[in-house]
Design a protein around this motif. Structure first.
Motif, PDB file in Angstrom:
ATOM      1  N   LEU A 146       0.839  -1.198   0.000  1.00  5.52           N
ATOM      2  CA  LEU A 146       0.000   0.000   0.000  1.00  5.52           C
ATOM      3  C   LEU A 146       0.874   1.249   0.000  1.00  5.52           C
ATOM      4  N   ILE A 147       0.582   2.162  -0.933  1.00  7.25           N
ATOM      5  CA  ILE A 147       1.338   3.413  -1.046  1.00  7.25           C
ATOM      6  C   ILE A 147       0.349   4.578  -0.981  1.00  7.25           C
ATOM      7  N   HIS A 148       0.470   5.393   0.042  1.00  3.48           N
ATOM      8  CA  HIS A 148      -0.483   6.479   0.298  1.00  3.48           C
ATOM      9  C   HIS A 148      -0.236   7.701  -0.592  1.00  3.48           C
ATOM     10  N   GLY A 149      -1.078   8.703  -0.414  1.00  7.11           N
ATOM     11  CA  GLY A 149      -0.999   9.910  -1.224  1.00  7.11           C
ATOM     12  C   GLY A 149      -0.283  11.065  -0.543  1.00  7.11           C
ATOM     13  N   PHE A 150      -0.303  12.215  -1.202  1.00  5.36           N
ATOM     14  CA  PHE A 150       0.354  13.438  -0.739  1.00  5.36           C
ATOM     15  C   PHE A 150      -0.285  13.915   0.566  1.00  5.36           C
ATOM     16  N   LEU A 151       0.549  14.387   1.497  1.00  5.91           N
ATOM     17  CA  LEU A 151       0.103  14.883   2.802  1.00  5.91           C
ATOM     18  C   LEU A 151      -0.644  13.819   3.596  1.00  5.91           C
ATOM     19  N   SER A 152      -0.310  12.563   3.367  1.00  7.64           N
ATOM     20  CA  SER A 152      -1.004  11.472   4.033  1.00  7.64           C
ATOM     21  C   SER A 152       0.015  10.499   4.613  1.00  7.64           C
ATOM     22  N   SER A 153      -0.463   9.306   4.986  1.00  5.14           N
ATOM     23  CA  SER A 153       0.406   8.288   5.580  1.00  5.14           C
ATOM     24  C   SER A 153      -0.333   6.954   5.563  1.00  5.14           C
ATOM     25  N   SER A 154       0.242   5.950   6.198  1.00  2.00           N
ATOM     26  CA  SER A 154      -0.416   4.648   6.295  1.00  2.00           C
ATOM     27  C   SER A 154      -1.782   4.739   6.974  1.00  2.00           C
ATOM     28  N   PHE A 155      -1.987   5.794   7.739  1.00  2.70           N
ATOM     29  CA  PHE A 155      -3.265   5.989   8.440  1.00  2.70           C
ATOM     30  C   PHE A 155      -4.440   5.969   7.466  1.00  2.70           C
ATOM     31  N   SER A 156      -4.214   6.436   6.242  1.00  2.00           N
ATOM     32  CA  SER A 156      -5.310   6.536   5.271  1.00  2.00           C
ATOM     33  C   SER A 156      -5.823   5.165   4.826  1.00  2.00           C
ATOM     34  N   PHE A 157      -5.070   4.103   5.145  1.00  5.08           N
ATOM     35  CA  PHE A 157      -5.496   2.737   4.786  1.00  5.08           C
ATOM     36  C   PHE A 157      -6.064   1.980   5.983  1.00  5.08           C
ATOM     37  N   ARG A 158      -6.368   2.672   7.062  1.00  2.65           N
ATOM     38  CA  ARG A 158      -6.777   2.011   8.311  1.00  2.65           C
ATOM     39  C   ARG A 158      -8.046   1.183   8.153  1.00  2.65           C
ATOM     40  N   ARG A 159      -8.927   1.547   7.233  1.00  6.42           N
ATOM     41  CA  ARG A 159     -10.163   0.782   7.029  1.00  6.42           C
ATOM     42  C   ARG A 159      -9.975  -0.332   5.992  1.00  6.42           C
ATOM     43  N   LEU A 160      -8.958  -0.188   5.146  1.00  9.58           N
ATOM     44  CA  LEU A 160      -8.718  -1.163   4.082  1.00  9.58           C
ATOM     45  C   LEU A 160      -7.870  -2.339   4.572  1.00  9.58           C
TER      46      LEU A 160
END
Length: 275
Positions: free
Chosen positions: A33-47
């Motif tokens: 998983l590779i997140h987006g700009f101004l983001s982190s692994s947190f953005s995949f917490r539901r996936l």
């Protein structure tokens, strides 16, 4: 039974890359998983909880975001980020993975497909950035002014995390305190703004149509119909330029697909990988 999670960091090209590894006892495949700009692994917490039922799952924080390093000696170009991800996979002992990239993470994934196609089975691009040009000359020159990072910090603070979240999700009722804190935490130290200033100078433009045409890896594009950050017409154009790709569009969905539609996203990922 509680599942195992490994977290840590690896020094790659002079910068630390933070990772979370969720091993499966009998994995069918490994997904990165590779997140987006101004983001982190947190953005995949539901996936992640859905994907780890079936696959080995690795999530990384791209420098300078999240818990990864913010070295000013690192080159924050898409090409070098792609090379760093590949080196990370080699160090971790993974010979081939499926890529799942969101927003800017999609563009990093496309660079990996262009540079190292043998390392990837398939790619899933979630509202991937595309066709952006390099920053304007005046911004590149301004970024060399001492203390320019203070302007970057002020600009981001002015827009605010809450306003940015309202822009990236379609149903704003899903925004809660946990979400606001998760997207705010990485920006509480000044080091990231200095690194972002460097990123302004280093970031090249997105891959050209000609380079996209040369990519043969199977790609699944998943888009939100109401994406206001990377509009659906970008997805349609990528679908045309990536000759081995399919496009799925979610109604009543914005840019933050991993947060907004994790179950549906997982369903299509599983079907695509299984083909």
């Amino acid at each position: 039974m509680e599942q195992t999670i490994f977290t840590g960091s690896k020094l790659i090209n002079g910068n630390d890359i933070y990772y979370e590894f969720y091993p499966h006892d009998q994995p069918k495949d490994t997904v990165l998983l590779i997140h987006g700009f101004l983001s982190s692994s947190f953005s995949f917490r539901r996936l992640i909880p859905l994907l780890r039922r079936e696959y080995n799952v690795i999530s990384i924080d791209l420098p300078p975001f999240g818990k990864s390093g913010k070295s000013l000696n690192f080159t924050y170009s898409y090409e070098n980020l792609a090379k760093s991800v590949i080196e990370f996979l080699r160090i971790m002992g993974f010979e081939k993975v499926h890529l799942i990239g969101h927003s800017m993470g999609g563009q990093i994934s496309l660079n990996i497909l262009h540079l190292y196609p043998s390392m990837v089975n398939k790619a899933i691009l979630l509202c991937s950035s595309g066709y952006l040009q390099r920053s304007k000359r005046h911004l590149l020159l301004s970024s060399r002014i001492p203390f320019f990072h203070i302007y970057v910090k002020y600009h981001l603070a002015r827009s605010g995390v809450l306003n940015n979240l309202k822009k990236v999700v379609h149903d704003q009722k899903m925004i809660d305190d946990e979400m606001i804190l998760g997207y705010t935490s990485p920006f509480l130290e000044d080091d990231i703004f200095k690194a972002l200033t460097r990123m302004i100078r280093d970031r090249e433009g997105d891959l050209t149509a000609e380079k996209l045409n040369s990519i043969e890896t199977p790609c699944l594009l998943i888009w939100g119909e109401h994406d206001r950050v990377v509009p659906l017409n970008v997805g349609k154009r990528l679908n045309k330029d990536l000759k081995n790709s399919d496009l799925i569009v979610f109604k009543d969905t914005g840019h933050l697909v991993p947060e907004e539609r994790p179950e549906d996203t997982t369903k299509y990922i599983r079907e695509f990988i299984a083909e």
